[in-house]
Scaffold this motif. Structure first.
Motif: not given
Length: 66
Positions: A61-65, A54-55
């Motif tokens: 997810k944060l990197k792609h955002a 999950a981490g």
């Protein structure tokens, strides 16, 4: 206790590690005093792996955002 007898049988057969593979078996861990063998709770391993995954997914997810 049946679990304790089974673990002793495995120790006598040469086992050093016993995986308590059924989901209810780890519930008996506090009542099994075994020093001759490592008792492995797969539920803990699965939970730790799920948290790590999950981490990693959250980091992706944060990197792609950005």
């Amino acid at each position: 206790m049946i679990i304790k007898e089974a673990v002793h049988y495995l120790i006598d057969s040469g086992c050093n590690n016993v995986i308590l593979g059924c989901t209810e078996l780890p519930l008996a861990l506090p009542y099994i005093d075994m020093t001759d063998v490592s008792l492995i709770d797969p539920n803990t391993i699965i939970a730790q792996s799920a948290v790590r995954l999950a981490g990693k997914l959250e980091q992706e997810k944060l990197k792609h955002a950005m």
